[in-house]
Design a protein around this motif. Structure first.
Motif, PDB file in Angstrom:
ATOM      1  N   TRP A  62       0.866  -1.186   0.000  1.00  0.00           N
ATOM      2  CA  TRP A  62       0.000   0.000   0.000  1.00  0.00           C
ATOM      3  C   TRP A  62       0.897   1.229   0.000  1.00  0.00           C
ATOM      4  O   TRP A  62       1.606   1.494   0.953  1.00  0.00           O
ATOM      5  N   THR A  92      -5.237  -1.285  -7.468  1.00  0.00           N
ATOM      6  CA  THR A  92      -5.039  -0.097  -8.296  1.00  0.00           C
ATOM      7  C   THR A  92      -4.254  -0.433  -9.552  1.00  0.00           C
ATOM      8  O   THR A  92      -4.618  -0.025 -10.666  1.00  0.00           O
ATOM      9  N   ASP A 141      -7.093   8.160  -3.419  1.00  0.00           N
ATOM     10  CA  ASP A 141      -6.903   7.484  -2.136  1.00  0.00           C
ATOM     11  C   ASP A 141      -7.966   7.897  -1.127  1.00  0.00           C
ATOM     12  O   ASP A 141      -7.835   7.626   0.068  1.00  0.00           O
ATOM     13  N   PHE A 204      -9.148   6.287   2.383  1.00  0.00           N
ATOM     14  CA  PHE A 204      -9.395   4.866   2.618  1.00  0.00           C
ATOM     15  C   PHE A 204      -8.525   4.343   3.754  1.00  0.00           C
ATOM     16  O   PHE A 204      -8.982   3.582   4.605  1.00  0.00           O
ATOM     17  N   TYR A 208      -9.950   2.491   7.037  1.00  0.00           N
ATOM     18  CA  TYR A 208      -9.586   1.114   7.355  1.00  0.00           C
ATOM     19  C   TYR A 208      -8.986   1.009   8.757  1.00  0.00           C
ATOM     20  O   TYR A 208      -9.322   0.100   9.529  1.00  0.00           O
ATOM     21  N   TYR A 276     -16.151  -1.338  -8.164  1.00  0.00           N
ATOM     22  CA  TYR A 276     -14.871  -0.932  -7.568  1.00  0.00           C
ATOM     23  C   TYR A 276     -15.108  -0.224  -6.236  1.00  0.00           C
ATOM     24  O   TYR A 276     -14.356  -0.423  -5.272  1.00  0.00           O
ATOM     25  N   ARG A 280     -13.669  -1.401  -2.524  1.00  0.00           N
ATOM     26  CA  ARG A 280     -12.876  -0.546  -1.641  1.00  0.00           C
ATOM     27  C   ARG A 280     -13.535  -0.381  -0.278  1.00  0.00           C
ATOM     28  O   ARG A 280     -12.854  -0.255   0.743  1.00  0.00           O
TER      29      ARG A 280
END
Length: 688
Positions: A62, A92, A141, A204, A208, A276, A280
């Protein structure tokens, strides 16, 4: 270097759009080479990013680069601001490669298909903007810039679906697409606002981490669990953009646009963006227990859309409903926890569906009709198109050796495990999934048989059909490339797909499954190895049976003609009428929701606005102001000016005149005044 590449990849199509929209018509060939070169350059850069990221063979990779775009005042004791940026992980890298590859081939194909169009340069300008928006969405992002590019794609879809705005049907279709997707977009925006209020960040990575730490999205909003509400609103964004039940009505009408636009919308952009998004946001959906809702929406959409594809006679109509159905599989995969498989099907579907749409465009361009009942026998005049479309059909039907077999088998195996082994109360999920797979094989081979095999049903059109020429490189190269990429070996490291005895890529066997993992792992359920193994073997068997069974049944109907479809149609006439009317969704939305609900409500608020608010509040204040103005003017003119100001002057003037008369210098006059005053004084004293 990767950061710079991530910025350049979407920037190049935006630059091409700017050139095309301003001076494209003045350039040679309408400037189509500008758009083609820009997206091809993006593809080369995406290829570099792909090998840089995937080459590390790290499922947890990442990389992100962000900056504070909008500094804000102190919130809740912490200095906060809106941070945006770009990121790179395995998903990605794969998405960038898929989007740029498909878009490059679609741009190339468009130079042949759209040649001679009046608005040729404008078409390529919109195509570049559409592609750049999707690429910007992929590298974002955070949810803020993702939503910005999400909305840009909505504008592009509106412009491209209605490209032939001379036709009323195209105008209606682009308005329908734009307004239908607005419903999902509005829900998504509200969901994003809830996440901002909760996390003070839309990146994101921050979301997370907050979910992993626990305690996120506690409490309720209007009596609804906050985590569920936020997840459901995000899901509704996908429902609108990816044409899932109940907002699927716009996608078939999107066929009014040029065929390359259909290929772009149905393969690499727009509808792919919705899937998508939920990929995510899977941790959020999992946290809010929304995944079961996701699974049922996907399974039901896959099933009912496949039935609609069976009765279509328009070649693009079949592919449109096929797209809805296949998107349902992807959503189903997310819902049952087949994270990598859902993403794999997003990629494989993009490749073979782009091939199918461009192949249909090749057919339409040659025959000058979209009605399959006027085709037949075209394999002799279009061998390359026939071969490419047949390969892509085998992929979407789920035949071994082809990519669709790999991704669909993994989704159906996980669906069978969740709905048939782990939670038997959800048995409808695998039933819908496998039934849709059988129907998919049936209607896709129906398309192949009606279009390319048998005798020509319209000899005039057949005789005037343009034959393919090898020199038409921009026609057949995109088809050949996408057909080749529809093979399973590129995704599973195996020639057959699911049977792993013939692995050929060594350490990178089944690389896709190994590198794509959900970003929040501790939320995943405990794995049941035995149950998964059982479900996979059973799903593999059922998948093969339904795929070959559907194709065989289609051959009995339309190739060998052992069964008369008209007799089946007559015996199932009531069901056929329901399917022909698209389950009455359009009727329900237009006649019930719009005409009986929205229009009366709009009329009521219009009445309140015009007759009450405007008349009494806006216009009423005008009357009050006029009355106040008239009163003030009257007081000013008649009281202030006339009586007080001018009156004082007149009084002084009159008094002056009186004094002037008395002060005339005559003694007789003065004596007379004195006598009168004496008499008045005496009379006054007498009265007292």
């Amino acid at each position: 270097m990767i950061k710079n590449l991530l910025l350049l990849i979407p920037l190049l199509p935006f630059v091409a759009f700017s050139i095309q929209i301003f001076i494209g018509r003045k350039l040679p060939r309408g400037g189509d080479w500008v758009s083609v070169f820009a997206i091809f350059s993006s593809f080369v850069l995406a290829l570099i990013v792909f090998f840089q990221v995937i080459g590390k063979n790290d499922p947890q990779i990442w990389m992100s680069w962000a900056f504070t775009w909008l500094p804000l005042s102190e919130l809740s004791g912490e200095l906060s601001g809106v941070r945006i940026g770009v990121m790179a992980d395995n998903m990605t890298a794969i998405m960038l490669l898929m989007v740029t590859l498909c878009a490059t081939l679609i741009h190339l194909f468009s130079t042949w298909y759209m040649h001679g169009e009046v608005r040729y340069s404008r078409f390529f300008a919109y195509l570049s903007l559409f592609t750049g928006s999707m690429l910007g969405l992929v590298v974002s992002d955070n949810l803020l810039t993702l939503f910005i590019f999400w909305e840009l794609m909505g504008f592009c879809s509106y412009s491209l679906i209605g490209f032939y705005f001379e036709r009323e049907s195209a105008v209606r279709a682009n308005i329908k697409a734009f307004m239908t997707t607005r419903i999902g977009d509005t829900c998504l925006f509200v969901g994003i606002m809830i996440l901002w209020m909760e996390f003070k960040s839309l990146r994101f990575e921050d979301i997370y981490h907050a979910i992993s730490a626990g305690g996120a999205l506690q409490g309720e909003i209007l009596g609804v669990n906050k985590a569920f509400l936020a997840g459901f609103l995000v899901l509704m964004g996908t429902v609108g953009k990816s044409a899932q039940f109940p907002l699927q009505v716009w996608l078939p009408d999107a066929m009014e646009g040029p065929t390359p636009v259909s290929a772009l919308i149905h393969a690499a952009t727009m509808v792919a963006a919705g899937v998508y998004l939920i990929l995510r946001m899977t941790p959020l959906l999992q946290l809010g227990d929304v995944l079961i809702v996701v699974a049922y929406i996907g399974a039901f959409t896959a099933f009912f859309a496949s039935l609609l594809a069976v009765i279509q006679n328009d070649i693009k109509g079949v592919l449109a409903y096929s797209t809805i159905s296949q998107l349902g599989y992807m959503v189903l995969g997310v819902g049952v926890g087949a994270y990598a498989a859902a993403f794999m099907h997003l990629i494989t579907h993009a490749l073979f569906k782009a091939c199918l749409f461009m192949s249909s465009g090749s057919v339409i361009h040659g025959v000058h009709t979209q009605d399959m009942r006027e085709m037949g026998g075209l394999r002799k005049k279009m061998p390359i198109t026939c071969a490419s479309m047949t390969i892509a059909t085998c992929a979407i039907a789920g035949f071994p050796f082809f990519s669709g077999f790999v991704s669909k088998d993994k989704i159906l195996a996980q669906t069978l495990y969740v709905g048939g082994i782990e939670h038997s109360q959800h048995i409808l999920l695998p039933i819908f999934g496998f039934t849709a797979a059988a129907i998919t094989a049936f209607y896709m081979f129906r398309l192949i048989f009606l279009t390319f095999f048998g005798e020509p049903r319209d000899h005039h059109k057949y005789e005037h059909t343009h034959k393919e020429h090898v020199r038409e490189l921009n026609r057949w190269i995109p088809l050949a490339v996408l057909a080749g990429l529809s093979l399973s070996v590129f995704f599973s490291g195996s020639i057959t797909g699911a049977l792993h005895s013939d692995q050929i890529f060594g350490a990178y066997n089944d690389w896709f499954e190994n590198l794509i993992q959900s970003p929040v792992h501790h939320l995943s359920a405990v794995e049941d190895e035995h149950g998964h193994h059982l479900a996979h073997n059973l799903a593999l068997t059922i998948s093969l049976v339904v795929a070959f069974g559907g194709a065989l049944l289609s051959a009995l109907f339309y190739f060998w003609k052992k069964i008369d479809p008209n007799r089946i149609k007559e015996s199932l006439n009531q069901i056929y009428v329901i399917l022909q009317n698209k389950y009455y969704f359009d009727w329900f939305y237009i006649e019930i929701i719009i005409k009986r609900a929205f229009i009366p409500v709009a009329a009521f608020f219009g009445y309140v606005d015009m007759e009450l608010y405007d008349r009494y509040v806006i216009d009423g204040w005008a009357k009050v102001a006029k009355l106040g103005y008239g009163t003030a003017r009257l007081v000013d003119d008649e009281v202030i000016d006339y009586l007080l100001v001018d009156g004082a002057g007149r009084s002084a003037f009159t008094l002056g005149l009186g004094v002037r008369v008395l002060q005339n210098g005559k003694v007789q006059g003065y004596l007379m005044i004195g006598v009168l005053l004496t008499l008045c004084s005496a009379f006054y004293i007498f009265l007292i």
